[in-house]
Each structure stands twice: as structure tokens, then as C-alpha cells.
Design an enzyme around this catalytic site. Sequence first.
Site, short mmCIF file in Angstrom:
data_model
loop_
_atom_site.label_atom_id
_atom_site.label_comp_id
_atom_site.label_asym_id
_atom_site.label_seq_id
_atom_site.Cartn_x
_atom_site.Cartn_y
_atom_site.Cartn_z
N HIS A 1 0.87 -1.04 -0.07
CA HIS A 1 -0.02 -0.05 0.15
C HIS A 1 0.95 1.02 -0.08
O HIS A 1 1.96 1.24 0.64
CB HIS A 1 -0.88 0.08 1.30
CG HIS A 1 -1.97 1.07 1.30
ND1 HIS A 1 -2.41 1.67 0.28
CD2 HIS A 1 -2.34 1.85 2.29
CE1 HIS A 1 -3.22 2.66 0.66
NE2 HIS A 1 -3.11 2.84 2.19
N SER B 1 -35.35 -9.96 -10.53
CA SER B 1 -36.60 -9.73 -11.09
C SER B 1 -36.83 -8.60 -11.70
O SER B 1 -36.08 -7.50 -11.41
CB SER B 1 -37.72 -9.96 -9.94
OG SER B 1 -37.71 -8.82 -9.25
#
Length: 338
Positions: free
Chosen positions: A107, A251
Site C-alpha cells: 500500500h 426480477s
Amino acid sequence: MKIYTREEADADLMKNKTVAVLGYGSQGHAHALNLKDSGVNVVVGLREGSSSVAKAEGAGLEVASIADAVGRADVVMMLLPDELAADVYHEDVEPNLKPGSYLAFAHGFNVHFGKIKPSAETGVFMVAPKGPGHLVRSMYTKGMGVPCLLAVAQDPSGVTEAVGLAYADCIGGTRAAVIGTSFREETETDLFGEQAVLCGGLTELIRAGFETLVEAGYAPEMAYFECVHEVKLIVDLIYEGGIANMRYSISNTAEYGDLTRGTRVVGDSTRAAMKKILEEIQSGDFADEWITEYKCGLPHFKELRREGENHPVEKVGAELRSLMPWLTDERLVDKSVN
């Protein structure tokens, strides 16, 4: 943006080197074990009295003091917490670095924000896996890998990039992809992603949804399933094929609700807050705030952690997860070993 292939990596560049992995947390244990399994000579550097000594030795790794490990190493990988790294660097790493050795990071925080300033004679690179260390290790053991970012901050030898790519190869990164970046880009985007989306944004969205349903009189268990448990189902679909893939799989009712209501939750005020967070990261204000918090003994951090651990969603979640013992099968995190 450069994407490195496995064919470009020369793992032999690591075979004649000793790598000191400083720290044995999530990333530390993964790097050390993956390097060892790739045939690299590894020594784990830990502070005296560290609880991780037994874990590392139990995994068959050699353990030494940080100063001794650095003094023997050709590559020193700093995998200590950001808030500890600068002090350890000044006390034990800098005085013991061998001439011609490489200093590596997973990092860019300390280098980018100037908390660590290596000498010009030291090659400095970053190999940052885009996933927690527990995933880096589990994917490696399955013959796969986690994508890694590769950056070079200093290159006095002229081969720092090649050494970094070889390192990435040895921890499994080239089995997926190794992507070129800079210390600045990795640091600022990583902090922003954690704060605004992946950790801060997501956890607050989850808690707000849970609280909204419970306050409206719905069962906490129902709120947990809808606002916590099913997050994984949606994220897995996005992870597999993007947002469009997720919308294809749900859906029509869910998709219509997504498209028409999502921007009401994450609207202009959220985007303004994100821009402010990014500005605080870019200016270094967040880095200074975090280091100051650490040096003061972490009072605010500990208070917020306790508050989070005691939130009702944690109690309900623990009870419901106990009814689903299969969730612990092949778990990524086992605190007894990593």
C-alpha cells in the site's frame, strides 16, 4: 495502463534473494507462505513478544527480529499497519537495509504521504493485491491468484520493475493480472474506495436499511436477511459480470426499483460528500488525522469500534448465522492461524 503478463515475469529474479516479510497479519501471512511455496527464501520479521511468532513458526516459517530480518534481506516487504510502519522503518529498517536492497510495500500510504522517505540508493516498489490477504492465500493454494497492482517509486538499479513483477508472480498475482499504476493513484483510490464505498459507504447503507425496517416495526431477523445476508448474493453477481449482469439476474420488479429508487438514496448530497472525502485524501488531511489519532492512543477509533460491535445488527446476525453452520465451511478468516 500497462497490464503485465505471466510470460513477462521472471520468477528466477526472486529465487536467489532473501525476502524479509515484516508483519504477519492478513497480507503478511499470505505473502510469506506464497513466497515460500514458490521456492523463495523467506524470513518473517516480528517485534519481540508478538503473538504472531507462534503462528508463523507453526506454519513452518523462519522468524527473526525486524532488525535481523532486514539485515539479511535483499527485498524487504513492509506489511505492517500504516500507523506503525513509519516508526518501525526509522527505528529498525532504515539502519539495517543492505546496500542495493529493495524496499517494498503493499500500500502506498507511507511513501506517498511522505511518512517514509527511503534513500535515493534504495529501489522502492509496490505490489498491492486487490483483495484481503486471506483471499490471496486461499486462491494461491487453489492454483489461482488475486490481481495485483505494481508501481515503482525509485529505480536506482534499473531493474526494480522486473524485481517487483517477479515478486508479484511469486505470490500468485500473474495467475490473474498485474496492472501498472503509481503510488499516488493506488493510495488515493484505495483510501477513497474503502471510505466511500466498500467499507464506510456499504456498512452505513446496511445499518441505515436495517434500522429503517426495525424502526418501522418489522422483525430484526427479516431486516437482517434483506439488508445484510442478501448483500453477498447481489455482490457475487456484480463481481461475476458487472452491474448489468446483476440486473439481468434479478426480477423485473427488483430491477425497476433499483433503477428508479437507487438515485434517491445515493443522490447529489452523497456525491458531494464523496468529493469532500476525496479532497481530504488528496490533500493528506486524512493521513495526518489518522496518524494523530494513533499517536493519541486511538480514543475515537476505539469508541467507534465498540459502538459498531454493539449494534443490534451484530447480535441478530450472530444468532442467524449460528443456524447456518455451512457459512464457516472454507472460511477465509481463521484467527488462530492468520
